[in-house]
Design a protein around this motif. Structure first.
Motif, PDB file in Angstrom:
ATOM      1  N   PRO A  99       0.817  -1.215   0.000  1.00 60.14           N
ATOM      2  CA  PRO A  99       0.000   0.000   0.000  1.00 60.14           C
ATOM      3  C   PRO A  99       0.852   1.267   0.000  1.00 60.14           C
ATOM      4  O   PRO A  99       1.883   1.330   0.675  1.00 60.14           O
ATOM      5  CB  PRO A  99      -0.834  -0.113   1.277  1.00 60.14           C
ATOM      6  CG  PRO A  99      -0.130  -1.114   2.139  1.00 60.14           C
ATOM      7  CD  PRO A  99       0.566  -2.051   1.197  1.00 60.14           C
ATOM      8  N   GLU A 120      -1.096  -3.039  11.905  1.00 57.28           N
ATOM      9  CA  GLU A 120      -1.201  -3.195  10.457  1.00 57.28           C
ATOM     10  C   GLU A 120      -0.451  -2.090   9.724  1.00 57.28           C
ATOM     11  O   GLU A 120      -0.479  -0.924  10.141  1.00 57.28           O
ATOM     12  CB  GLU A 120      -2.663  -3.188  10.013  1.00 57.28           C
ATOM     13  CG  GLU A 120      -3.485  -4.349  10.565  1.00 57.28           C
ATOM     14  CD  GLU A 120      -4.903  -4.349  10.029  1.00 57.28           C
ATOM     15  OE1 GLU A 120      -5.227  -3.463   9.204  1.00 57.28           O
ATOM     16  OE2 GLU A 120      -5.690  -5.228  10.431  1.00 57.28           O
ATOM     17  N   LEU A 154      -1.552   9.334   4.448  1.00 53.86           N
ATOM     18  CA  LEU A 154      -1.806   7.953   4.852  1.00 53.86           C
ATOM     19  C   LEU A 154      -2.444   7.921   6.240  1.00 53.86           C
ATOM     20  O   LEU A 154      -2.132   8.761   7.095  1.00 53.86           O
ATOM     21  CB  LEU A 154      -0.501   7.170   4.907  1.00 53.86           C
ATOM     22  CG  LEU A 154       0.135   6.738   3.590  1.00 53.86           C
ATOM     23  CD1 LEU A 154       1.527   6.179   3.861  1.00 53.86           C
ATOM     24  CD2 LEU A 154      -0.728   5.697   2.884  1.00 53.86           C
ATOM     25  N   PRO A 155      -3.322   6.958   6.494  1.00 53.22           N
ATOM     26  CA  PRO A 155      -3.804   6.768   7.869  1.00 53.22           C
ATOM     27  C   PRO A 155      -2.698   6.210   8.745  1.00 53.22           C
ATOM     28  O   PRO A 155      -1.738   5.618   8.262  1.00 53.22           O
ATOM     29  CB  PRO A 155      -4.949   5.767   7.703  1.00 53.22           C
ATOM     30  CG  PRO A 155      -4.628   5.019   6.443  1.00 53.22           C
ATOM     31  CD  PRO A 155      -3.920   5.997   5.547  1.00 53.22           C
ATOM     32  N   GLY A 156      -2.820   6.406  10.047  1.00 47.98           N
ATOM     33  CA  GLY A 156      -1.835   5.873  10.967  1.00 47.98           C
ATOM     34  C   GLY A 156      -0.665   6.810  11.186  1.00 47.98           C
ATOM     35  O   GLY A 156      -0.713   7.999  10.863  1.00 47.98           O
ATOM     36  N   ASP A 197      -1.092   1.419  11.555  1.00 46.13           N
ATOM     37  CA  ASP A 197      -2.238   1.741  12.401  1.00 46.13           C
ATOM     38  C   ASP A 197      -2.471   0.525  13.275  1.00 46.13           C
ATOM     39  O   ASP A 197      -2.902  -0.525  12.788  1.00 46.13           O
ATOM     40  CB  ASP A 197      -3.475   2.044  11.548  1.00 46.13           C
ATOM     41  CG  ASP A 197      -4.657   2.523  12.391  1.00 46.13           C
ATOM     42  OD1 ASP A 197      -4.498   2.625  13.629  1.00 46.13           O
ATOM     43  OD2 ASP A 197      -5.730   2.788  11.824  1.00 46.13           O
ATOM     44  N   THR A 251      -0.239   0.525   6.966  1.00 46.68           N
ATOM     45  CA  THR A 251      -1.219   1.262   6.161  1.00 46.68           C
ATOM     46  C   THR A 251      -0.622   1.842   4.882  1.00 46.68           C
ATOM     47  O   THR A 251      -1.360   2.228   3.977  1.00 46.68           O
ATOM     48  CB  THR A 251      -1.837   2.411   6.974  1.00 46.68           C
ATOM     49  OG1 THR A 251      -0.789   3.278   7.446  1.00 46.68           O
ATOM     50  CG2 THR A 251      -2.605   1.863   8.176  1.00 46.68           C
ATOM     51  N   GLY A 252       0.691   1.894   4.813  1.00 47.54           N
ATOM     52  CA  GLY A 252       1.302   2.400   3.589  1.00 47.54           C
ATOM     53  C   GLY A 252       2.775   2.689   3.753  1.00 47.54           C
ATOM     54  O   GLY A 252       3.294   2.776   4.873  1.00 47.54           O
TER      55      GLY A 252
END
Length: 248
Positions: free
Chosen positions: A45, A166, A62-64, A163, A168-169
């Motif tokens: 990602p 995991e 990005l999230p996180g 996050d 996230t990118g």
């Protein structure tokens, strides 16, 4: 949006944050093209490309949060570090891109660059000669043939976002291409050697630890001059100079 945040800025490139958009301005338009192409190819990602009008690349946030920062302890869990290792393995197992990246420089090129940088560090009294000599000896283990993999090429901890447990990118693909897989593993654990076991567990295969250690030394030796010339301090606690000292 309250303000424009300067994320990083030096003579080669700058990254600005405007709300949830990151604007990357690069003096080398080819490098931006490489980044866009690599993000389209990788199975890992990445940020969404909002638009690309050279020399500017606009990316969605990005999230996180970053899994860590060089010179700071990481608060990410062992499972998050293992997830980073699994994501790196996914990248390395992907079909090879057409070009060689930063991690794909030949042994002769790396040897010449390493010799030049070590000479500069000693001649300019940047680092003690014995530290440079011992670090150079450790770095030699990385100067060997390798099987090319799809590598990120600049997989600093600040470029890996998580996050919880995991990934996230992954950011900043401008150095991506064919290269040595162990270079990526060494880069993401540079200054965070306590998480190497978690990363390898997630990566899922045996890794030559002497070569990882060699890449820590080699990357640090090659990076000191660039950091100084671009306004950064490699002697900040936990950063490149401390990495070299920790290898002794």
């Amino acid at each position: 949006m309250d303000a424009i945040e300067v994320v990083v800025a030096h003579s080669e490139r700058a990254t600005l944050r405007v709300g949830d958009v990151f604007l990357k301005v690069d003096a080398d338009q080819a490098r931006v093209g490489i980044e866009v192409e690599a993000m389209a190819l990788t199975p890992v990602p990445t940020p969404e490309v909002l638009w690309h009008k050279p020399p500017v690349l606009a990316l969605a946030a990005l999230p996180g949060t970053a899994i860590g920062r060089l010179g700071e302890p990481s608060t990410a869990s062992p499972a998050a570090w293992a997830a980073a290792g699994a994501a790196i393995r996914t990248l390395h197992d992907a079909p090879l891109p057409s070009r060689s990246g930063r991690a794909g420089r030949s042994v002769d090129e790396l040897t010449a660059e390493l010799d030049a940088e070590c000479g500069w560090l000693v001649a300019n009294d940047v680092l003690p000669a014995d530290l440079v000599t011992r670090s150079r000896r450790i770095a030699e283990a990385a100067l060997r043939p390798w099987t090319p993999a799809f590598t990120h090429g600049d997989l600093q901890v600040a470029h890996v976002f998580v996050d919880g447990d995991e990934v996230t990118g992954v950011l900043d693909w401008s150095e991506a291409g064919r290269g040595d897989a162990l270079y990526d593993l060494a880069t993401v654990t540079l200054g965070h050697r306590e998480h190497l076991g978690d990363v390898i567990a997630g990566y899922g295969t045996d890794v030559d630890l002497d070569v990882i250690r060699a890449w820590w030394a080699l990357r640090s030796l090659l990076g000191v001059r660039w950091l100084i010339e671009h306004g950064f301090d490699p002697s900040t606690p936990g950063c490149e100079v401390d990495v070299l000292k920790s290898l002794m």
